[in-house]
Scaffold this active site. Sequence first.
Site, PDB file in Angstrom:
ATOM      1  CB  CYS A   2       5.224  23.236 -12.419  1.00 12.64           C
ATOM      2  SG  CYS A   2       6.097  22.110 -11.319  1.00 12.64           S
ATOM      3  NE  ARG A  27       2.599  22.828 -17.986  1.00 16.08           N
ATOM      4  CZ  ARG A  27       3.580  23.303 -18.779  1.00 16.08           C
ATOM      5  NH1 ARG A  27       3.317  23.562 -20.042  1.00 16.08           N
ATOM      6  NH2 ARG A  27       4.798  23.493 -18.329  1.00 16.08           N
ATOM      7  CD1 TRP A  74       6.242  16.473 -12.653  1.00 14.46           C
ATOM      8  CD2 TRP A  74       4.187  15.631 -12.793  1.00 14.46           C
ATOM      9  NE1 TRP A  74       6.356  15.159 -12.998  1.00 14.46           N
ATOM     10  CE2 TRP A  74       5.115  14.610 -13.094  1.00 14.46           C
ATOM     11  CE3 TRP A  74       2.833  15.321 -12.829  1.00 14.46           C
ATOM     12  CZ2 TRP A  74       4.738  13.305 -13.414  1.00 14.46           C
ATOM     13  CZ3 TRP A  74       2.462  14.025 -13.149  1.00 14.46           C
ATOM     14  CH2 TRP A  74       3.392  13.032 -13.426  1.00 14.46           C
ATOM     15  CG  ASN A 100       7.852  24.025 -15.212  1.00 16.36           C
ATOM     16  OD1 ASN A 100       8.048  22.958 -14.633  1.00 16.36           O
ATOM     17  ND2 ASN A 100       7.633  24.106 -16.518  1.00 16.36           N
ATOM     18  N   GLY A 101      10.703  23.756 -13.246  1.00 18.39           N
ATOM     19  CA  GLY A 101      12.079  23.398 -13.592  1.00 18.39           C
ATOM     20  C   GLY A 101      12.746  22.758 -12.383  1.00 18.39           C
ATOM     21  CD  GLU A 484       8.812  -0.130 -24.718  1.00 19.71           C
ATOM     22  OE1 GLU A 484       8.540  -1.104 -23.993  1.00 19.71           O
ATOM     23  OE2 GLU A 484       8.109   0.897 -24.785  1.00 19.71           O
ATOM     24  CE  LYS A 488       5.208   2.252 -26.174  1.00 16.03           C
ATOM     25  NZ  LYS A 488       5.649   1.439 -25.140  1.00 16.03           N
ATOM     26  CD  GLU A 491       1.676  -0.001 -24.996  1.00 16.21           C
ATOM     27  OE1 GLU A 491       1.064   0.371 -23.994  1.00 16.21           O
ATOM     28  OE2 GLU A 491       2.814   0.402 -25.294  1.00 16.21           O
ATOM     29  CG  HIS A 507      16.978 -22.048 -30.620  1.00 16.11           C
ATOM     30  ND1 HIS A 507      17.695 -23.220 -30.512  1.00 16.11           N
ATOM     31  CD2 HIS A 507      17.883 -21.051 -30.496  1.00 16.11           C
ATOM     32  CE1 HIS A 507      18.956 -22.955 -30.291  1.00 16.11           C
ATOM     33  NE2 HIS A 507      19.106 -21.644 -30.271  1.00 16.11           N
ATOM     34  CE  LYS A 608       1.521   6.986 -19.149  1.00 16.88           C
ATOM     35  NZ  LYS A 608       2.378   6.584 -20.285  1.00 16.88           N
TER      36      LYS A 608
HETATM   37  C1  AGP Z   1       3.650   1.131 -21.575  1.00 16.83           C
HETATM   38  O1  AGP Z   1       3.574   1.603 -22.936  1.00 16.83           O
HETATM   39  C2  AGP Z   1       2.382   0.466 -21.166  1.00 16.83           C
HETATM   40  N1  AGP Z   1       1.352   1.474 -21.156  1.00 16.83           N
HETATM   41  C3  AGP Z   1       2.451  -0.397 -19.902  1.00 16.83           C
HETATM   42  O2  AGP Z   1       3.119  -1.576 -20.278  1.00 16.83           O
HETATM   43  C4  AGP Z   1       3.208   0.167 -18.674  1.00 16.83           C
HETATM   44  O3  AGP Z   1       4.564   0.251 -18.972  1.00 16.83           O
HETATM   45  C5  AGP Z   1       3.009  -0.810 -17.505  1.00 16.83           C
HETATM   46  O4  AGP Z   1       1.645  -0.837 -17.190  1.00 16.83           O
HETATM   47  C6  AGP Z   1       3.815  -0.420 -16.265  1.00 16.83           C
HETATM   48  O5  AGP Z   1       3.392   0.834 -15.822  1.00 16.83           O
HETATM   49  P1  AGP Z   1       4.299   1.625 -14.752  1.00 16.83           P
HETATM   50  O6  AGP Z   1       5.616   1.892 -15.410  1.00 16.83           O
HETATM   51  O7  AGP Z   1       3.531   2.863 -14.450  1.00 16.83           O
HETATM   52  O8  AGP Z   1       4.456   0.712 -13.554  1.00 16.83           O
END
Ligand code: AGP
Length: 613
Positions: A2, A27, A74, A100-101, A484, A488, A491, A507, A608
Amino acid sequence: MCGIVGYIGPADSVPILVDGLTRLEYRGYDSAGVAVLQDSRLEIRRHTGRLSNLEASMQQAPLTGSVGIGHTRWATHGAPSEKNAHPHTDSTGRIAVVHNGIIENYQALRNELAARGHRFLSETDTEVIPHLIEDELAAGAASMLEAIRRALARTRGAYALGIVSLDEPETLYAARLGSPLIAGVGDGELYIASDVPAILNRTRQVVYLGDGQIATLRREGLELVDMAGKPVAAEVQTVELEAEAAERAGFETFMLKEIHEQPRVLRTLLNLHLGNGQQDTPEILGFDADYWRSLRRIMAISCGTAYHAAMYGRLLLEGLTGLAVETDLGSEFRYSNRKIDPATLVLAVSQSGETADTLASVRMAHERGCRLLSICNVAGSSLVRESDHVLYTHAGPEIGVASTKAYTAQLMALALLALAVGRVRGDIAPELADEMISDLRAVPDAIHYVLNRAEIIREIAEKHHDGPSSLYLGRRYNFPTALEGALKNKEISYQHAEAYAAGEMKHGPIALINEYLPVICICTRTRDEVYEKTISNVREVEARGGRIIAIATDGDTEVADIAEDTIYVPQTRDEFSPMVNVVALQLLAYYAAQARGTDIDKPRNLAKSVTVE
Ligand code: AGP
């Protein structure tokens, strides 16, 4: 998180509050509101959605006043709505508060106050604060400051507060514990704000409130006291940062800021659910014990990073409970004919709660009569609205497109869930549960340790960033970590990266090994033979001239002898090591991307939240 802004001075506070809240929009928020003291009245305006909605409502019903507080919310407790928007007031409507908190013991406080006749209008934790102040005044507190001090002493959790009262129209109060709050000092006027960008255009002279401090702001100046009421010297500092840099708290990108927020985010979750030594909080379990004891199967559905979290959750849930857990990608599940029925619990993991493939899949499951438990970061999102229960990750807005703090918060939420379900089903012995909780509490500090090694990781990333591809290897709990880490890297650095279960090397992927391919191996120590098996895989790579970057446990010289570069992390319980190991991989990808000059906060082609198929 927030946003808070407050003002006391000769000017009309409303435009100052709105301007300050606008500067905090980065934010993220879902509603906004202001409270202004005007001609012996306390006027409040609140609205869902953007600040422009609030401004429109104030044009229809104008308010002015030289003392005021403002807030962008938020949502954590209670969906985004006008009644849940801040400011909140006490029963008399004479005290208004913005917050906020998280007040962790708000439910108990609400019950206590309701038993004394207090009526609550919102679903928020925040609303208990003005009522506590009112309660302390009724109990004889000698002053507003004394009432605030005694009210806050009854709370457990984190807060940054702005408080105004009709009984003291020439005063603005502020308090801080765990959530940042500053006071700004102008010429005959003073401010409060969650963050410096809100007031940088008005003053650069600020006082950073310390934890447990309460500020009294009047036109002639401010006074600080601690929770015992003892005066504290207010140190006025000059802010050198420009506004944009201040939004990132001085970090060069939001992603780096969010990587460094992870210890705090995970501590918030731990304190929320285990802060008082309590266990099995209702928010974790959601459903009653009988339901969990009769349950046999969970189907976890998610996408992207959240899918890696779900893979981790499956291992943990199956390790700590007698449940059978399956995972599937939202984009696959929705077109599959997976056998699920009302006896299956669907577990959706999603940061945004708006991912189209995840939503479509859980809607299918709901239509087949399955209950839906979600792990989500955004209150009021579509997934939250459609879930039977939600376990919030409380990570705050994640601005960087590449997920970091939301991911480790998902892992922490899954660990808390698995422990709580294992206990309520009687699948894990109490002493093992206690031991694991103790190990879980050590995770935030272990992450700090990794963050302090950022420069070492940067050097390794800069050394290996320019190849065409890289390979990530991990086993068991750290196979999702490898996935993951590779994601990263893809991406944000746009370098191809692939992840494999380390045992899969023989394999096929071992054909890839050569002196140009960085192979990132997660080989932190484990309590069983998994570590030795992984070291064998690392040796297979080394024997073929592979370039190994090892993620290893502090002091493990055996790995250092095999690897070209080693990133050491603290010894962490196997089950919880992914929350620590992944931070090393986040930084490795981050610095590789920096070396490759990409747009780290907004990588090409990415959104996002993937709200379309
Ligand atoms: C994560 O770094 C990516 N931007 C993407 O894979 C994301 O995790 C995926 O689109 C799922 O999004 P969500 O967690 O909002 O459902």
